[in-house]
Write a protein that holds these residues in place. Structure first.
Motif, PDB file in Angstrom:
ATOM      1  N   PRO A   1       0.802  -1.239   0.000  1.00 11.68           N
ATOM      2  CA  PRO A   1       0.000   0.000   0.000  1.00 11.68           C
ATOM      3  C   PRO A   1       0.825   1.275   0.000  1.00 11.68           C
ATOM      4  O   PRO A   1       0.442   2.266  -0.650  1.00 11.68           O
ATOM      5  CB  PRO A   1      -0.832  -0.129   1.275  1.00 11.68           C
ATOM      6  N   ASP A   2       1.934   1.302   0.710  1.00 10.75           N
ATOM      7  CA  ASP A   2       2.771   2.502   0.737  1.00 10.75           C
ATOM      8  C   ASP A   2       3.397   2.781  -0.623  1.00 10.75           C
ATOM      9  O   ASP A   2       3.656   3.941  -0.978  1.00 10.75           O
ATOM     10  CB  ASP A   2       3.876   2.375   1.785  1.00 10.75           C
ATOM     11  N   VAL A   3       3.660   1.735  -1.381  1.00 13.66           N
ATOM     12  CA  VAL A   3       4.221   1.894  -2.729  1.00 13.66           C
ATOM     13  C   VAL A   3       3.167   2.462  -3.664  1.00 13.66           C
ATOM     14  O   VAL A   3       3.442   3.355  -4.475  1.00 13.66           O
ATOM     15  CB  VAL A   3       4.753   0.541  -3.254  1.00 13.66           C
ATOM     16  N   ILE A   4       1.963   1.965  -3.544  1.00 13.76           N
ATOM     17  CA  ILE A   4       0.865   2.478  -4.369  1.00 13.76           C
ATOM     18  C   ILE A   4       0.657   3.969  -4.112  1.00 13.76           C
ATOM     19  O   ILE A   4       0.458   4.763  -5.035  1.00 13.76           O
ATOM     20  CB  ILE A   4      -0.428   1.686  -4.084  1.00 13.76           C
ATOM     21  N   ALA A   5       0.757   4.361  -2.845  1.00 18.05           N
ATOM     22  CA  ALA A   5       0.582   5.772  -2.499  1.00 18.05           C
ATOM     23  C   ALA A   5       1.712   6.637  -3.040  1.00 18.05           C
ATOM     24  O   ALA A   5       1.499   7.805  -3.370  1.00 18.05           O
ATOM     25  CB  ALA A   5       0.488   5.915  -0.980  1.00 18.05           C
ATOM     26  N   ALA A   6       2.926   6.081  -3.145  1.00 18.72           N
ATOM     27  CA  ALA A   6       4.090   6.864  -3.569  1.00 18.72           C
ATOM     28  C   ALA A   6       4.192   7.021  -5.074  1.00 18.72           C
ATOM     29  O   ALA A   6       4.713   8.024  -5.566  1.00 18.72           O
ATOM     30  CB  ALA A   6       5.367   6.211  -3.039  1.00 18.72           C
ATOM     31  N   ALA A   7       3.717   6.033  -5.829  1.00 19.98           N
ATOM     32  CA  ALA A   7       3.872   6.055  -7.282  1.00 19.98           C
ATOM     33  C   ALA A   7       2.873   7.005  -7.929  1.00 19.98           C
ATOM     34  O   ALA A   7       1.803   7.281  -7.391  1.00 19.98           O
ATOM     35  CB  ALA A   7       3.693   4.650  -7.852  1.00 19.98           C
ATOM     36  N   SER A   8       3.242   7.483  -9.113  1.00 22.77           N
ATOM     37  CA  SER A   8       2.337   8.378  -9.829  1.00 22.77           C
ATOM     38  C   SER A   8       1.292   7.621 -10.637  1.00 22.77           C
ATOM     39  O   SER A   8       0.303   8.198 -11.074  1.00 22.77           O
ATOM     40  CB  SER A   8       3.133   9.313 -10.749  1.00 22.77           C
ATOM     41  N   GLY A   9       1.474   6.315 -10.816  1.00 27.98           N
ATOM     42  CA  GLY A   9       0.518   5.505 -11.545  1.00 27.98           C
ATOM     43  C   GLY A   9       0.565   4.077 -11.071  1.00 27.98           C
ATOM     44  O   GLY A   9       1.370   3.706 -10.217  1.00 27.98           O
ATOM     45  N   ARG A  10      -0.302   3.255 -11.626  1.00 32.03           N
ATOM     46  CA  ARG A  10      -0.363   1.843 -11.235  1.00 32.03           C
ATOM     47  C   ARG A  10      -0.581   0.988 -12.476  1.00 32.03           C
ATOM     48  O   ARG A  10      -1.394   1.324 -13.342  1.00 32.03           O
ATOM     49  CB  ARG A  10      -1.489   1.620 -10.240  1.00 32.03           C
ATOM     50  N   THR A  11       0.154  -0.093 -12.567  1.00 28.55           N
ATOM     51  CA  THR A  11      -0.031  -1.048 -13.643  1.00 28.55           C
ATOM     52  C   THR A  11      -0.568  -2.344 -13.045  1.00 28.55           C
ATOM     53  O   THR A  11      -0.845  -2.416 -11.844  1.00 28.55           O
ATOM     54  CB  THR A  11       1.277  -1.284 -14.417  1.00 28.55           C
ATOM     55  N   VAL A  12      -0.749  -3.360 -13.860  1.00 28.73           N
ATOM     56  CA  VAL A  12      -1.274  -4.625 -13.352  1.00 28.73           C
ATOM     57  C   VAL A  12      -0.155  -5.404 -12.678  1.00 28.73           C
ATOM     58  O   VAL A  12       1.005  -4.984 -12.642  1.00 28.73           O
ATOM     59  CB  VAL A  12      -1.938  -5.436 -14.487  1.00 28.73           C
ATOM     60  N   ALA A  13      -0.483  -6.563 -12.132  1.00 31.17           N
ATOM     61  CA  ALA A  13       0.446  -7.324 -11.310  1.00 31.17           C
ATOM     62  C   ALA A  13       1.606  -7.903 -12.119  1.00 31.17           C
ATOM     63  O   ALA A  13       1.550  -8.002 -13.347  1.00 31.17           O
ATOM     64  CB  ALA A  13      -0.293  -8.447 -10.588  1.00 31.17           C
ATOM     65  N   ASN A  14       2.644  -8.302 -11.387  1.00 33.29           N
ATOM     66  CA  ASN A  14       3.827  -8.881 -12.038  1.00 33.29           C
ATOM     67  C   ASN A  14       3.489 -10.127 -12.836  1.00 33.29           C
ATOM     68  O   ASN A  14       4.064 -10.370 -13.911  1.00 33.29           O
ATOM     69  CB  ASN A  14       4.906  -9.203 -10.995  1.00 33.29           C
TER      70      ASN A  14
END
Length: 290
Positions: free
Chosen positions: A253-266
């Motif tokens: 969750p902290d990574v999601i909050a820090a990034a400017s966008g989100r892609t799908v899972a690895n």
């Protein structure tokens, strides 16, 4: 927050892609998918440099070594080492943790979190305490107390200490990280990338982000020209530094909050999808994302 299906406005001139490995570029079985291999090759063919930026040591980079083109450099050990994968992981630059500082961290954490066990990652290999979870990939490790391992007369005493690892069997991962930063954050840099209570300790100011920034400066590349990918707390500084960044669909969750966008899972080729979008926007390839 946007997703790969609702992509960020990409920078006009992407010159470098920086990607974490475990939980990001690699699938859960530690493989690199054919789609990802093709996307990495297409990016470098289009003139975009690709840097693998990982907490892994150089000796564990065989999972991606054959997929490195161009410069062949990778940032390992959370920024403590820059290595040349074209020459089997030869150390190009080290940003070590001083042994005296590592000893201070060990003493502080032993007092703040009784039951903590330690491992010492050197440029030549890893060594660990009897209570530390054993490294089956490193059967030649010396087993001794951290104090002995960090002694100037200890194993490979002339080798730089790339990071100290601290494990606790009872604390929660984020709780252990918070406790360690409060107790010893003035001594060193603390982060984590494991789902267990395993901390990674580097020299002050050493991180994936700071070493990536140095590598980019050497190439005349600004942060605005970098696109970064990650999934765990040890990626946060890098994602914040990069002009455009993506948290994986499986990210902390902290990574999601820090990034400017989100892609799908690895496991769904999230990195490859964004690279394809970048290349399509440049006119260098078809946009396969859907």
């Amino acid at each position: 927050m946007t997703s790969a299906n609702d992509p960020l406005p990409l920078p006009a001139n992407v010159r470098l892609i920086a990607t974490d490995l475990d939980g990001t570029l690699l699938r859960d079985d530690k493989s690199v998918s054919d789609r990802t291999v093709a996307a990495l090759a297409a990016a470098e063919e289009a003139g975009i440099e690709v840097f693998f930026v990982t907490g892994r040591p150089a000796r564990w980079m065989d999972v991606v070594s054959e997929h490195v083109h161009g410069h062949g450099l990778a940032i390992c050990a959370n920024g403590a080492a820059v290595v040349d994968l074209h020459t089997g992981g030869r150390l190009i630059q080290a940003r070590p943790l001083e042994r005296s500082t590592a000893l201070d961290v060990v003493g502080t954490l032993r007092e703040a979190a009784p039951g903590t066990s330690f491992a010492v990652e050197l440029s030549t290999g890893i060594h660990y305490e009897p209570e530390y979870p054993p490294f089956h990939l490193d059967p030649g490790a010396t087993v001794a107390t951290a104090e002995k391992l960090l002694n100037e007369d200890g194993p490979d005493s002339g080798a730089p200490v790339l990071k100290l690892l601290a494990h606790h069997g009872e604390l929660t991962p984020d709780g252990f990280l918070d406790l360690a930063r409060i107790a010893a954050g003035q001594l060193a840099s603390f982060t984590r990338s494991s789902p267990t209570a395993l901390l990674e300790v580097s020299g002050p100011g050493v991180s994936k982000a700071s070493t990536l920034a140095l590598c980019c400066a050497q190439r005349g590349i600004s942060s605005d020209e970098v696109v970064a990918f990650g999934d765990m707390p040890n990626d946060i500084e890098m994602l914040t530094w990069a002009g455009t960044s993506y948290a994986m669909g499986n990210a902390h969750p902290d990574v999601i909050a820090a990034a400017s966008g989100r892609t799908v899972a690895n496991n769904e080729d999230g990195v490859a999808i964004v690279i394809e979008q970048i290349l399509a926007a440049r006119g260098d390839g078809p946009d396969r994302a859907s």
